[in-house]
Design a protein around this motif. Structure first.
Motif, PDB file in Angstrom:
ATOM      1  N   ARG A  53      37.265  65.201  16.223  1.00  0.00           N
ATOM      2  CA  ARG A  53      36.584  63.771  16.135  1.00  0.00           C
ATOM      3  C   ARG A  53      35.206  63.973  15.971  1.00  0.00           C
ATOM      4  O   ARG A  53      34.602  63.364  15.016  1.00  0.00           O
ATOM      5  CB  ARG A  53      36.833  63.428  17.534  1.00  0.00           C
ATOM      6  N   GLY A  54      34.529  64.866  16.581  1.00  0.00           N
ATOM      7  CA  GLY A  54      33.222  65.180  16.270  1.00  0.00           C
ATOM      8  C   GLY A  54      32.872  65.449  14.828  1.00  0.00           C
ATOM      9  O   GLY A  54      31.860  64.784  14.244  1.00  0.00           O
ATOM     10  N   LEU A  55      33.621  66.190  14.198  1.00  0.00           N
ATOM     11  CA  LEU A  55      33.606  66.808  12.883  1.00  0.00           C
ATOM     12  C   LEU A  55      33.606  65.593  11.918  1.00  0.00           C
ATOM     13  O   LEU A  55      32.854  65.421  10.988  1.00  0.00           O
ATOM     14  CB  LEU A  55      34.309  67.775  12.796  1.00  0.00           C
ATOM     15  N   GLN A  56      34.527  64.694  12.383  1.00  0.00           N
ATOM     16  CA  GLN A  56      34.913  63.408  11.551  1.00  0.00           C
ATOM     17  C   GLN A  56      33.604  62.400  11.360  1.00  0.00           C
ATOM     18  O   GLN A  56      33.278  62.133  10.390  1.00  0.00           O
ATOM     19  CB  GLN A  56      35.994  62.898  12.100  1.00  0.00           C
ATOM     20  N   GLU A  57      33.040  62.443  12.748  1.00  0.00           N
ATOM     21  CA  GLU A  57      31.808  61.640  12.663  1.00  0.00           C
ATOM     22  C   GLU A  57      30.783  62.158  11.998  1.00  0.00           C
ATOM     23  O   GLU A  57      29.893  61.492  11.213  1.00  0.00           O
ATOM     24  CB  GLU A  57      31.399  61.817  14.274  1.00  0.00           C
ATOM     25  N   HIS A  59      30.700  64.246   9.677  1.00  0.00           N
ATOM     26  CA  HIS A  59      31.040  64.161   7.977  1.00  0.00           C
ATOM     27  C   HIS A  59      31.417  62.803   7.578  1.00  0.00           C
ATOM     28  O   HIS A  59      32.158  62.549   6.504  1.00  0.00           O
ATOM     29  CB  HIS A  59      31.896  65.489   7.541  1.00  0.00           C
ATOM     30  N   HIS A  60      31.231  61.730   8.305  1.00  0.00           N
ATOM     31  CA  HIS A  60      31.396  60.423   7.713  1.00  0.00           C
ATOM     32  C   HIS A  60      32.663  60.141   7.277  1.00  0.00           C
ATOM     33  O   HIS A  60      32.956  59.492   6.302  1.00  0.00           O
ATOM     34  CB  HIS A  60      30.396  60.029   6.853  1.00  0.00           C
ATOM     35  N   HIS A  61      33.765  60.764   8.215  1.00  0.00           N
ATOM     36  CA  HIS A  61      35.069  60.580   7.788  1.00  0.00           C
ATOM     37  C   HIS A  61      35.559  61.187   6.643  1.00  0.00           C
ATOM     38  O   HIS A  61      36.820  60.714   6.005  1.00  0.00           O
ATOM     39  CB  HIS A  61      35.662  59.109   7.944  1.00  0.00           C
ATOM     40  N   GLN A  62      34.576  62.104   6.338  1.00  0.00           N
ATOM     41  CA  GLN A  62      35.471  62.896   5.010  1.00  0.00           C
ATOM     42  C   GLN A  62      35.945  64.125   5.637  1.00  0.00           C
ATOM     43  O   GLN A  62      36.036  64.223   6.720  1.00  0.00           O
ATOM     44  CB  GLN A  62      34.023  63.526   4.117  1.00  0.00           C
ATOM     45  N   ALA A  63      36.409  65.310   4.796  1.00  0.00           N
ATOM     46  CA  ALA A  63      36.967  66.173   5.252  1.00  0.00           C
ATOM     47  C   ALA A  63      36.454  66.859   6.408  1.00  0.00           C
ATOM     48  O   ALA A  63      35.286  67.210   6.180  1.00  0.00           O
ATOM     49  CB  ALA A  63      37.442  67.102   4.296  1.00  0.00           C
ATOM     50  N   ALA A  64      37.178  67.194   7.464  1.00  0.00           N
ATOM     51  CA  ALA A  64      36.715  68.118   8.329  1.00  0.00           C
ATOM     52  C   ALA A  64      37.289  69.393   8.692  1.00  0.00           C
ATOM     53  O   ALA A  64      37.015  70.351   9.238  1.00  0.00           O
ATOM     54  CB  ALA A  64      36.872  67.369   9.842  1.00  0.00           C
ATOM     55  N   VAL A  65      38.482  69.563   7.868  1.00  0.00           N
ATOM     56  CA  VAL A  65      39.218  70.811   7.884  1.00  0.00           C
ATOM     57  C   VAL A  65      39.598  70.828   6.500  1.00  0.00           C
ATOM     58  O   VAL A  65      40.044  70.123   5.476  1.00  0.00           O
ATOM     59  CB  VAL A  65      40.555  70.646   8.502  1.00  0.00           C
ATOM     60  N   VAL A  66      38.750  72.046   5.746  1.00  0.00           N
ATOM     61  CA  VAL A  66      38.827  72.192   4.479  1.00  0.00           C
ATOM     62  C   VAL A  66      39.163  73.649   4.164  1.00  0.00           C
ATOM     63  O   VAL A  66      39.166  74.735   5.155  1.00  0.00           O
ATOM     64  CB  VAL A  66      37.434  72.305   3.795  1.00  0.00           C
ATOM     65  N   PRO A  67      39.847  73.989   3.050  1.00  0.00           N
ATOM     66  CA  PRO A  67      40.227  75.485   2.550  1.00  0.00           C
ATOM     67  C   PRO A  67      39.042  76.357   2.247  1.00  0.00           C
ATOM     68  O   PRO A  67      37.917  75.831   1.742  1.00  0.00           O
ATOM     69  CB  PRO A  67      40.966  75.149   1.544  1.00  0.00           C
ATOM     70  N   GLU A  68      39.135  77.471   2.808  1.00  0.00           N
ATOM     71  CA  GLU A  68      38.304  78.713   2.130  1.00  0.00           C
ATOM     72  C   GLU A  68      38.751  78.973   0.939  1.00  0.00           C
ATOM     73  O   GLU A  68      39.817  78.952   0.601  1.00  0.00           O
ATOM     74  CB  GLU A  68      38.565  79.752   3.036  1.00  0.00           C
ATOM     75  N   PRO A  98      29.726  78.426   9.469  1.00  0.00           N
ATOM     76  CA  PRO A  98      28.539  78.787   9.974  1.00  0.00           C
ATOM     77  C   PRO A  98      27.592  77.652   9.623  1.00  0.00           C
ATOM     78  O   PRO A  98      26.460  77.369  10.303  1.00  0.00           O
ATOM     79  CB  PRO A  98      28.035  80.050   9.884  1.00  0.00           C
ATOM     80  N   ASN A  99      27.704  77.096   8.500  1.00  0.00           N
ATOM     81  CA  ASN A  99      26.812  76.082   7.813  1.00  0.00           C
ATOM     82  C   ASN A  99      27.094  74.691   8.475  1.00  0.00           C
ATOM     83  O   ASN A  99      26.476  73.980   8.870  1.00  0.00           O
ATOM     84  CB  ASN A  99      26.619  76.223   6.433  1.00  0.00           C
ATOM     85  N   CYS A 100      28.294  73.950   7.796  1.00  0.00           N
ATOM     86  CA  CYS A 100      28.595  72.607   8.053  1.00  0.00           C
ATOM     87  C   CYS A 100      29.633  72.470   9.131  1.00  0.00           C
ATOM     88  O   CYS A 100      29.716  71.467   9.690  1.00  0.00           O
ATOM     89  CB  CYS A 100      29.163  72.017   6.775  1.00  0.00           C
ATOM     90  N   ARG A 101      29.959  73.641   9.876  1.00  0.00           N
ATOM     91  CA  ARG A 101      30.792  73.518  10.976  1.00  0.00           C
ATOM     92  C   ARG A 101      32.142  73.061  11.014  1.00  0.00           C
ATOM     93  O   ARG A 101      33.007  72.800  11.757  1.00  0.00           O
ATOM     94  CB  ARG A 101      30.214  72.722  12.303  1.00  0.00           C
ATOM     95  N   ARG A 102      32.493  72.660   9.714  1.00  0.00           N
ATOM     96  CA  ARG A 102      33.973  72.295   9.303  1.00  0.00           C
ATOM     97  C   ARG A 102      34.881  73.464   9.791  1.00  0.00           C
ATOM     98  O   ARG A 102      34.466  74.595   9.815  1.00  0.00           O
ATOM     99  CB  ARG A 102      34.127  71.917   8.053  1.00  0.00           C
TER     100      ARG A 102
END
Ligand SMILES: [Zn+2]
Length: 280
Positions: A53-57, A59-68, A98-102
């Motif tokens: 939820r924190g990551l969603q906030e 990143h303004h409801h953009q992807a919070a879980v992303v592929p490497e 480490p940068n965007c915390r996603r």
């Protein structure tokens, strides 16, 4: 893959579908979807739910879980430390950029874009040419069935060198259709796959003049089908593109014009002209 990671990816997909449906069909009832989202969140360990939820906030409801992808975070684009990339590939536990915390994941055999050919022409592009090209226009979808029609549009993209791994792309697209159909009113459908990294937001367009059953409400037939691949970082552009295309093809005259096209050249000319105002 880690069970929790898998749940997070599902949760994110449902959240994307919710915001997409709210944009496209403002008055639609989405109770089932909303309940599925609630259930998935309840089933997560509490600290993971809070993190998500924190990551969603953030990143303004953009992807919070992303592929490497190739050792980089596809959310922010930084190169990941080799040891972290290796850790992500084991698929165990929750790893963050480490940068965007996603939260990062690795999907073996995931569909990927090839070096985007749209960018190779030198001069900057505008309008719909940022997202597609003449070679991605299919005037005649041959098959009668929804899955086959989507497959034809994916094959076209693969044949023209825009994506690899068409089989995996098809299964992802069908998984997305199973959540809620991407067909809308006016005989339009927008099947798509998210998290296809390596290029930009790209679509192919196919026509089925006599129509096919795509799952639209009241058994209406679908005639104009856009297949879209969406990199994680392009979610915002995706909704803009979608709104622009719908605004254009809501008009009866626009649909008639595109459906009258017999070649991919004609389609491309019609599409660029018709979307001049809606996709600047
Ligand atoms: Zn990142």
């Amino acid at each position: 893959m880690d069970r929790i990671l898998n749940q997070l990816i599902q949760l994110q997909e449902l959240n994307f579908v919710l915001s997409e449906q709210r944009t496209l069909v403002p008055k639609s009832r989405l109770t089932d979807l909303e309940n599925s989202v609630k259930e998935l969140i309840t089933n997560l360990p509490q600290e993971i739910a809070i993190l998500y939820r924190g990551l969603q906030e953030r990143h303004h409801h953009q992807a919070a879980v992303v592929p490497e992808a190739h050792g980089t975070c596809s959310g922010c684009g930084i190169s990941l430390p080799t040891s972290l990339a290796a850790e992500i590939r084991t698929g165990k536990g929750i790893q963050q950029c480490p940068n965007c915390r996603r939260i990062l994941y690795h999907l073996e055999g995931a569909p990927r874009q090839l070096r985007k050919r749209l960018e190779q022409t030198g001069r900057p592009r505008a309008g719909v040419a940022r997202f597609s090209s003449k070679e991605l226009m299919l005037p005649l979808i041959e098959r009668e069935d929804r899955d086959d029609a989507i497959s034809e549009l994916i094959q076209l993209m693969a044949t023209k060198g825009f994506v690899e791994n068409p089989e995996s792309l098809l299964s992802s697209a069908l998984r997305r259709e199973s959540i809620i159909s991407t067909s809308l009113e006016h005989g339009l459908a927008f099947p798509h796959v998210r998290g296809v990294e390596g290029g930009g937001l790209t679509f192919s367009l196919g026509l089925k003049k006599q129509g096919l059953k795509f799952g639209s409400p009241k058994g209406r037939l679908t005639r104009i089908i856009f297949f879209i691949v969406i990199p994680s970082a392009a979610s915002v552009f995706y909704l803009q593109l979608l709104s622009g295309l719908i605004e254009t093809f809501r008009e009866d005259s626009a649909r008639k014009k595109i459906l009258a096209c017999k070649t991919s050249e004609e389609m491309w000319t019609a599409l660029t002209t018709l979307t001049q105002k809606t996709i600047p």
